[in-house]
Design a protein around this motif. Structure first.
Motif, short mmCIF file in Angstrom:
data_model
loop_
_atom_site.label_atom_id
_atom_site.label_comp_id
_atom_site.label_asym_id
_atom_site.label_seq_id
_atom_site.Cartn_x
_atom_site.Cartn_y
_atom_site.Cartn_z
N ARG A 219 0.83 -1.21 0.00
CA ARG A 219 0.00 0.00 0.00
C ARG A 219 0.87 1.26 0.00
O ARG A 219 0.52 2.27 -0.64
N THR A 222 1.97 1.77 -3.60
CA THR A 222 0.90 2.28 -4.47
C THR A 222 0.62 3.75 -4.16
O THR A 222 0.25 4.51 -5.05
N PRO A 227 2.17 1.05 -9.89
CA PRO A 227 1.01 0.20 -10.21
C PRO A 227 0.84 -0.92 -9.19
O PRO A 227 1.83 -1.47 -8.67
N GLU A 228 -0.41 -1.27 -8.92
CA GLU A 228 -0.71 -2.21 -7.83
C GLU A 228 -0.01 -3.55 -7.99
O GLU A 228 0.54 -4.10 -7.03
N ALA A 231 3.67 -3.06 -7.26
CA ALA A 231 3.86 -2.80 -5.83
C ALA A 231 3.78 -4.09 -5.04
O ALA A 231 4.57 -4.32 -4.11
#
Length: 281
Positions: A219, A222, A227-228, A231
């Motif tokens: 988290r 991000t 980008p998720e 990450a």
């Protein structure tokens, strides 16, 4: 004999050092970049295959640094790799990572492709860079006195990018350098607690290791705009460190270059001023 080398990622942490060391040895260096604005640079974009032809023109060897905006590296890198093999490029040297084996994710897939298709190739698998502590970790070190990670008590043999570059240059220009992989490390494996102590001693300011869960670290990444999926991949690399995956050292740097790798204390001492000024960017 290698007369001209294409250096992708030529303005990055290792690429810029590779280019500089090649030039010092009298090897013509072509620095690949999206915005070429000097004679030694050539316009290059992994996603624009039309730029590959000019970049490879007259090239004997290529230093390969994967694009940093994705995790599926082989599909976007394959067109250049195939063209380089077709043109008879003498040596292909890939910067990968100690955590990414042949056939594994990200650069591991490129590693496997080189193994299967390139006549001469080297994959460099360094551990984590010492430079991270004067770049991405620097804002939290200065403003919070904190290094964030999900590594817990896991240890990492941090390595100076200049040592990676020195090995890369030998792999690129030395005709007797054998195909295969090299796991590159610094001289000692340290936990992030130990790193924080070293930084605090050199910077003469309090610095501690702030421990996060894997999910909390993802988290945090991000929140920086990463980008998720990327990450999450980065955070899970920290979890691997926590499980002991990086707790090792090798003698590769000394064997190839003839000198011992840089210690973290020596690196931090050279860069001590970074910890006493506002970080840029």
């Amino acid at each position: 004999m290698v007369d001209r080398v294409l250096v992708t990622g030529g303005t990055g942490k290792t690429g810029s050092l590779v280019a500089r060391q090649l030039a010092a040895r009298g090897v013509e260096t072509r620095i690949a970049t999206r915005n070429a604005n000097s004679p030694e640079q050539v316009r290059f974009d992994w996603s624009d295959t039309a730029s590959h032809r000019a970049a490879l023109d007259g090239v004997d060897a290529v230093y390969l640094v994967a694009p940093t905006d994705r995790t599926d590296h082989l599909p976007v890198m394959r067109p250049l790799l195939e063209r380089a093999v077709e043109r008879g490029v003498t040596q292909l040297v890939l910067l990968s990572a100690s955590s990414l084996p042949d056939g594994g994710p990200m650069m591991g897939e490129v590693h496997a492709w080189l193994h299967a298709n390139a006549p001469r190739w080297v994959v460099l698998r360094p551990s984590w860079f010492m430079q991270n502590f004067v770049t991405q970790h620097l804002p939290s070190i200065i403003h919070e006195g904190c290094i964030y990670s999900a590594t817990q008590d896991g240890r990492t043999p941090f390595i100076d990018a200049a040592d990676i570059a020195a090995v890369a240059v030998e792999a690129l220009v030395n005709p007797i350098f054998r195909s295969g992989e090299s796991i590159l490390t610094g001289p000692e494996a340290l936990s992030y607690d130990g790193v924080a102590e070293r930084i605090a001693a050199v910077a003469q300011r309090p610095v501690r290791h702030c421990r996060l869960s894997v999910d909390a670290l993802a988290r945090r990444f991000t929140g920086f705009g990463i980008p998720e999926h990327y990450a999450d991949a980065l955070a899970r690399m920290d979890d691997a460190i926590a499980q002991g995956a990086e707790d090792r050292t090798t003698t590769e740097v000394a064997q190839v270059t003839g000198r011992n790798p840089t210690t973290l204390t020596d690196f931090l001492t050279v860069h001590r001023k970074a910890f006493h000024q506002p970080p840029t960017g």
